[in-house]
Design an enzyme around this catalytic site. Structure first.
Site, short mmCIF file in Angstrom:
data_model
loop_
_atom_site.label_atom_id
_atom_site.label_comp_id
_atom_site.label_asym_id
_atom_site.label_seq_id
_atom_site.Cartn_x
_atom_site.Cartn_y
_atom_site.Cartn_z
N GLY A 1 0.83 -1.20 0.00
CA GLY A 1 0.00 0.00 0.00
C GLY A 1 0.87 1.25 0.00
N HIS B 1 -5.45 -6.27 6.18
CA HIS B 1 -6.39 -5.53 5.34
C HIS B 1 -7.51 -6.44 4.81
CE1 HIS B 1 -4.04 -1.75 5.31
NE2 HIS B 1 -3.14 -2.61 5.76
C1 LIG Z 1 -4.27 4.11 5.43
C2 LIG Z 1 -3.05 3.30 5.09
N1 LIG Z 1 -2.33 3.64 4.01
C3 LIG Z 1 -1.24 2.95 3.64
C4 LIG Z 1 -0.83 1.85 4.35
C5 LIG Z 1 0.40 1.11 3.93
O1 LIG Z 1 0.13 -0.17 3.44
P1 LIG Z 1 1.29 -1.28 3.41
O2 LIG Z 1 1.44 -1.76 4.81
O3 LIG Z 1 0.76 -2.34 2.49
O4 LIG Z 1 2.51 -0.62 2.90
C6 LIG Z 1 -1.54 1.45 5.48
C7 LIG Z 1 -1.09 0.27 6.26
O5 LIG Z 1 -1.77 -0.33 7.01
C8 LIG Z 1 -2.68 2.20 5.86
O6 LIG Z 1 -3.39 1.87 6.95
#
Ligand SMILES: Cc1ncc(COP(=O)(O)O)c(C=O)c1O
Length: 497
Positions: A96, A257
């Site tokens: 993410g 998620h």
């Molecule tokens: C709102 C939000 N954006 C971005 C991310 C980042 O995702 P990742 O952990 O896959 O890098 C998260 C992670 O939980 C998140 O809660």
């Protein structure tokens, strides 16, 4: 594939399913788990992978094929995800955080007209409390985050100071998350973006499956006329999934998620197709060429381009129009994601039900807690449900978590409660980084470079979330017995017998 190999693969996959069924019992959705829950002994995670033999078979099958890098599974998952959401394209990435980086980087391309291009020193409006990598790409790409406050009860942007945050000629983008599955006020934010011709990036990492409804006339004025696929029209509102209202949006497929592929994420390109080529270029080394991995000469002009100061005919495969990254996931991850996507409607429903169950179960503890409210609601009642504000907008949350704030009058702090829940083996979390400007990274940044970010207003909502809020899980692996135990523990913590 030769016959013997085919037979072997079939047998390996049969055994894989058998193995997974034996081993992964605790990872099944709550309704299928048969393991005993021992209160106080069994750990209740706040979130986790929910899968069955389908995902394990898909991972092993794809690994046996050994293409490895993004290939047919990736292409299929990108199509299926885009079609679920009703967006033009989805591009898979390895997290993410990478999705946020790629989405914002796409808006820095020199291929955009100057007034739309995000350049060093330009500003991006965001919110103060949340996950750090919603904001980090803004700084990493040389732009300036402008922090607005969060509404403590929704976790989302307090839109009151949006206009004050706008800086003519400098503000180019609004980028923020739908907090824990709660859509932010898309009606107000989108109208603001249209008024000032700004890009909107929705960080939808925690909100896959949430919907937002905007009265038809308001939606039409913003050029939005269709519901998301599968959502019936009620004639009054346009209802679309979050992550499909702005220009770009992002997903995370990290285990807590709504879907998981281990590590992974996606950038959704809502409607404007050139953004896909820009995002893809930044994801894939910055290359100008758009051939899929393992394919050559899709443009039929591989040796006919003249770009930059390269000699005419230089191999298009090695022409770089951007300073890119390589942020692709693997094909076996995409194979897992495809199986998860089939279960998504069920996951979304389970998250909604679990939130509701906790809300009802904890309802009489309002002397101690302020419970999170979906955006556009003003109150909640056990019998009648939510009361809506007068905007005509509605939200339906595919909850990432159940957030509550400990009241100042309570005889304990949110940390006391978190410690107690930990002791009782109940998973819980703070609202990620809280007020990010108080994090060491941002304090240092301000010291090193005072103009690195701007704050508009007091951020008292973000501070309140940081000092009073925590959230419990709503993920589909939580059984009724677990939720009942959580409710019981919190109740006896508040009102010891
Ligand atoms: C709102 C939000 N954006 C971005 C991310 C980042 O995702 P990742 O952990 O896959 O890098 C998260 C992670 O939980 C998140 O809660």
């Amino acid at each position: 594939m030769n016959k013997k190999a085919e037979e072997l693969k079939k047998e390996i996959l049969r055994l894989t399913r058998e193995y997974s069924t034996l081993l992964h019992q605790p990872n099944l959705p709550a309704s299928k788990q048969q393991l005993p829950f021992v209160p106080g002994e069994t750990t209740i995670p706040y979130a986790g992978r929910v899968f069955d033999a389908d995902e394990v078979e898909a991972a092993v099958g794809s690994t046996l094929d050994f293409w490895l890098t993004l290939g047919k599974e990736g292409a299929a998952f990108e199509k299926e995800l885009a079609s679920f959401l009703g967006v033009k394209y989805s591009l898979l990435v390895n997290s993410g955080s990478s999705a946020n980086l790629v989405a914002l980087a796409a808006l820095t391309t020199h291929k955009l007209p100057t007034h739309k291009r995000l350049q060093p020193g330009d500003e991006v409006i965001t919110v103060a409390a949340g996950f750090p990598t919603t904001v980090a790409p803004i700084i990493q790409l040389g732009a300036v985050p402008v922090f607005l406050d969060n509404h403590p009860s929704t976790g989302n942007i307090d839109v009151a100071l949006l206009e004050e945050a706008f800086s003519p000629g400098k503000t180019k983008v609004v980028m923020m998350a739908h907090a824990l599955g709660n859509p932010f006020d898309l009606g107000t934010v989108l109208a603001f973006c249209r008024r000032h011709d700004l890009w909107l990036i929705e960080d939808n990492c925690d909100a896959l499956g949430s919907t937002y409804s905007l009265p038809c006339e308001q939606a039409a004025a913003l050029g939005i006329t269709e519901n998301s696929p599968g959502i019936p029209s009620n004639g009054k509102c346009i209802t679309r999934y979050t992550g499909t209202w702005g220009d770009l949006s992002t997903q995370s497929f990290y285990p807590p998620h709504h879907l998981t592929m281990g590590e992974g994420g996606a950038v959704n390109i809502i409607s404007r197709s050139p953004l896909k080529a820009y995002a893809e270029s930044f994801r894939d080394w910055g290359r100008d060429c758009w051939c899929a991995s393992g394919k050559d000469n899709t443009c039929n002009k591989r040796f006919e381009w003249q770009l930059g100061e390269l000699p005419k005919g230089y191999d298009h495969k090695y022409i770089y129009s951007h300073l890119g990254f390589n942020l692709k996931p693997l094909d076996p991850q995409a194979a897992i994601g495809r199986q998860q996507l089939k279960k998504l409607p069920f996951f979304i429903e389970a998250r909604k039900k679990n939130w509701e169950y906790l809300r009802v179960g904890l309802a009489d503890l309002e002397n101690f807690f302020e419970f999170s409210q979906p955006t556009h609601t003003t109150a909640w009642n056990k019998e009648t449900g939510f009361t809506w504000d007068g905007s005509g907008c509605k939200t339906d949350c595919s909850w990432f978590g159940f957030m509550l704030r400990v009241k100042s009058s309570a005889p304990f702090s949110h940390t006391d409660l978190a410690r107690h829940l930990d002791q009782k083996k109940i998973g819980n979390r703070m609202f990620f980084g809280g007020n990010l400007v108080r994090q060491p990274a941002f304090v240092q940044l301000k010291r090193d470079r005072p103009s690195a970010f701007r704050v508009v207003g007091q951020l008292s909502g973000a501070d309140e979330i940081m000092s009073k809020a925590l959230f419990l899980g709503t993920y589909p692996g939580l059984t009724r017995a677990m939720l009942d135990y959580e409710i019981g523990v919190i109740r006896s913590f508040c009102v010891p017998s």
